[in-house]
Design an enzyme around this catalytic site. Structure first.
Site, short mmCIF file in Angstrom:
data_model
loop_
_atom_site.label_atom_id
_atom_site.label_comp_id
_atom_site.label_asym_id
_atom_site.label_seq_id
_atom_site.Cartn_x
_atom_site.Cartn_y
_atom_site.Cartn_z
N LYS A 89 0.83 -1.21 0.00
CA LYS A 89 0.00 0.00 0.00
C LYS A 89 0.86 1.26 0.00
O LYS A 89 1.86 1.32 0.73
CB LYS A 89 -0.90 -0.02 1.24
CG LYS A 89 -1.91 1.12 1.29
CD LYS A 89 -2.76 1.05 2.58
CE LYS A 89 -3.88 2.05 2.58
NZ LYS A 89 -4.72 1.98 3.79
N SER A 164 -9.49 1.98 2.86
CA SER A 164 -8.59 2.73 2.03
C SER A 164 -7.55 1.87 1.29
O SER A 164 -6.94 2.35 0.35
CB SER A 164 -7.86 3.75 2.89
OG SER A 164 -7.07 3.13 3.88
N SER A 188 -9.87 -0.57 6.90
CA SER A 188 -9.25 -0.30 5.60
C SER A 188 -8.60 -1.51 4.94
O SER A 188 -8.29 -1.47 3.75
CB SER A 188 -8.24 0.84 5.71
OG SER A 188 -8.90 2.09 5.74
#
Lengths: 460, 460
Positions: A89, A164, A188
């Site tokens: 990420k 996210s 997330s």
């Protein structure tokens, strides 16, 4: 794992587990270099439609893969992640690769140190393919506000990946990589995993160190893993915590006692989603949250996250507000007004809630509930209608996951349908042709039981 | 300890230590009942002028004293506090005695449980004489805003006792009791102790449990003790923590290395006060706070205290604001607007400041500085002039004590002049005929060194 409909092309890792790839590697049926090439080719072919990656690193990946191959050939085996392509990420620092945090504030920023979890990945022999799309500063569960555009759901690219860690979920779900790192402050990791039909694990608070990870909300932030199935999550989790049965208790993985946690105490859910997940859980007993606990958990989460997030961004809010995404900016500005007394009360509520929720585990090891009350909404959607009532999409997405961030409890989501189950089937499978997630929650130290349940359900 | 000028009558315990009283008791020169009677008579005679007590409990005190006498006669000796009369700040619950917290909000309130520290007092055989005046809800270092009026300074009743444990300090300084309990959130034990010319000890955070003590600011609140000299503070501290050399490290009380901490890094001080205290400290070396640390400590303290205090009083602020003292109400209302992001940043600053200040202890065991930069102001005064500059009285009173609440470090104040030193003398004694306090600060676990220094200075 259930795979996206055939109308959507998937990459070489769809349906192939880290565990199986490791066997192929060790038995000479493939090489790390070949796996890295497959991943890079898949990203090149599929990512234009999905926007799962912000940045790829072909040179770095191929070099790491060659080293992994050399080590394996020379008898050095770094364990289950050796030679496995991984996405990271874009909120997690990888030395030498740009890190945007999904924001124009960090365009051009290149960290010179690896995050602690990335160091562990490298020590475990993993091959970092690139950085995956994050909602700007991880401040949003929809995954559709980022400086480089929304990540998209492989099951239907018009729909949200969730966020996210949306890029990590889309990359794994589309078979571009078999494994990815994410972060989870209110869901997330688990929300995009559920919406994209893969497994995602948020460990106990601080189980995976967060040094080198850009903060969203310090007391809620967790590093987690996303993979095709729960077993791969466990393999990765063990490597990231450098343990062989340490953090997960090393306890006998005897048959865990599972209770269904009635999610109505937290938020209204799409009844089809709830029914499908309930059936998949196999839970015979049911427990309920104490009255008001659901509302208090939500309020506690929102208050803590608001104050902590604004504390992180105070300088940017004052100095260059125009560089934020407009929705993120609006939300930060609203959060800036939350008074300190509410934060103090939220932290006190958190202490009070922990033993109260702990009692639900009295006669059970694992609580089961949906990861998300709805299936993936269309990108950009902020309100929807459920049973005739308007609901806020962001609140809905976070409702079943954020309580476990408030309490720091380990939580795993797995696809709720049996592997290969009927798309759109009535029970235990995807709803509206979209995947749903079964979330399993336990107390710290009982992680082995969590994964025992996931394995049992995957077999059944 | 220095005693108030002869124009002010003092009670039977002025200049008599707990240690000496204990000898008298055990050698048959007095009884607990006689001591309790002396204390009750002194309160009756002196308190109208000083308002140190909110409530006295003659029946309870005499009963406890008789029990103490019976036990001693029967061979049961509960240690140094056995039979000793004690005052308890009216913010600390004593079962069956009214607890007002200095506020009309609690008029008529009678708790049915002892605070943990009161339980310890009773187990140690102490005799509770009554409840001492506190600034309303302990929210003020001046000690002059309370539902039952200001406590007054025995050295000059027109002047502040200091606060918030003003009644405890005045009661000990005037010789009504030899020992009292107080609480200290930003200096509330040490400030009145210094202004009234006695010793006051704020232990490390949580060393004395705060259960049953009405909160002001949870992460800053400490329970502490006030007595005529440091040795009595140590005796009481040990009893309250149920230790014989445990919490204070049990380390060899070898000669501690003392450094003078230049207080200019925290706040301007009356140069005569600073000079007198500097001379009394005997410190040969000097250290300074890192640049900006002083301002950051003050801002951190104010922000944390504001948010936590308002969190405690939110219900009363909404439901019955008119019951607050007007100044306390104004301050709470201002504190209600402090945003959560500032609280979060203050908590982060606190973590950053701890190791930074810790470095000052690198070559020293104890830091010495004044407890308060000025002598006792007139009651009601909120601004004064120091070296031609206007200063805020509240900020001045708190400036040298509150940093050690932010950091949770043990801090002791002792009268800066030699015992019986010249009133108004040029060096090492009271200033303007009013007492000044020398504050000694150490790291948790090094308390024995703190008291070694105090004992050495008292002998010199």
């Amino acid at each position: 794992m259930p795979t996206p409909p055939e109308s959507i092309k998937t990459g070489p890792f769809a349906g192939r587990t880290v565990a199986a790839l490791g066997q192929d590697l060790r038995e000479g049926r493939t090489t790390a270099t070949e796996l890295a090439r497959q991943a890079l080719d898949a990203v090149a072919g599929l990512d234009p439609a999905l926007n799962a990656f912000v940045n790829v690193d072909p040179a770095g990946a191929l070099e790491a893969a060659r080293r992994a191959d050399g080590e394996l050939a020379g008898g050095t085996d770094r364990g289950p992640l050796h030679g496995i392509p991984v996405g990271v990420k874009d909120l997690i620092m990888v030395a030498g690769l740009p890190a945007t945090m999904g924001s124009r504030h960090f365009s051009g920023y290149v960290p010179d140190h690896d995050a602690a979890c990335v160091t562990r990945l490298r020590q475990a022999g993993a091959v970092i393919v690139g950085k995956t799309t994050t909602h700007e500063f991880a401040y949003g569960p929809t995954g559709d506000r980022s400086a480089t555009g929304p990540s998209r759901n492989p099951w239907n690219p018009a729909r949200m990946s969730g966020g996210s860690s949306g890029g990590s979920a889309a990359a794994v779900a589309a078979g571009m990589v078999p494994l990815a790192l994410g972060t989870d402050t209110g869901g997330s990791v688990r929300i995009p995993s559920a919406l994209c039909g893969i497994a995602g694990f948020k460990p106990a608070y601080d189980a995976i160190p967060s040094d080198g990870v850009f903060p969203l909300s310090r007391t809620l932030d967790h590093v987690g893993v996303l993979a095709g199935d729960a077993r791969d999550c466990l393999l990765a989790y063990r490597c990231l915590t450098a343990q062989d049965g340490g953090h997960d208790g090393g306890q006998e993985a005897c048959r865990a006692r599972v209770a269904w946690l009635d999610p109505a105490g937290l938020f209204p859910g799409d009844s089809r989603v709830v029914r499908a997940v309930r059936a998949a859980s196999g839970a015979e007993e049911e427990v309920r949250l104490p009255a008001d606990a659901g509302g208090e958990l939500r309020e506690t989460y929102t208050t803590i996250q608001s104050c902590e997030a604004v504390a992180v961004h105070a300088g940017r809010l004052a100095g260059a507000p125009e560089l934020f995404d407009s929705e993120v900016l609006d939300r930060l500005r609203a959060a800036a007004d939350v008074p300190g007394r509410r934060y103090v009360r939220a932290m006190a509520a958190r202490e009070r809630l922990a033993p109260m929720i702990g009692e639900l585990f009295g006669r059970h090891d694992v609580l089961a509930l949906p990861a998300v009350p709805i299936t993936a909404p269309l990108i950009g959607l902020r309100e929807t209608v459920l049973d005739g009532e308007k609901i806020a999409v962001r609140a809905a997405l976070l409702a079943f996951t954020s309580p476990w961030n408030v309490l720091g409890l380990p939580a795993l989501t797995v696809p709720a349908g049996p592997v290969g189950g009927p798309v759109g089937g009535p029970v235990g499978g995807p709803v509206d042709g979209l995947p749903v997630g079964l979330q399993l929650v336990c107390r710290p130290g009982h992680e082995a039981l969590l994964f025992e349940v996931a394995a049992r359900l995957a077999r059944s």
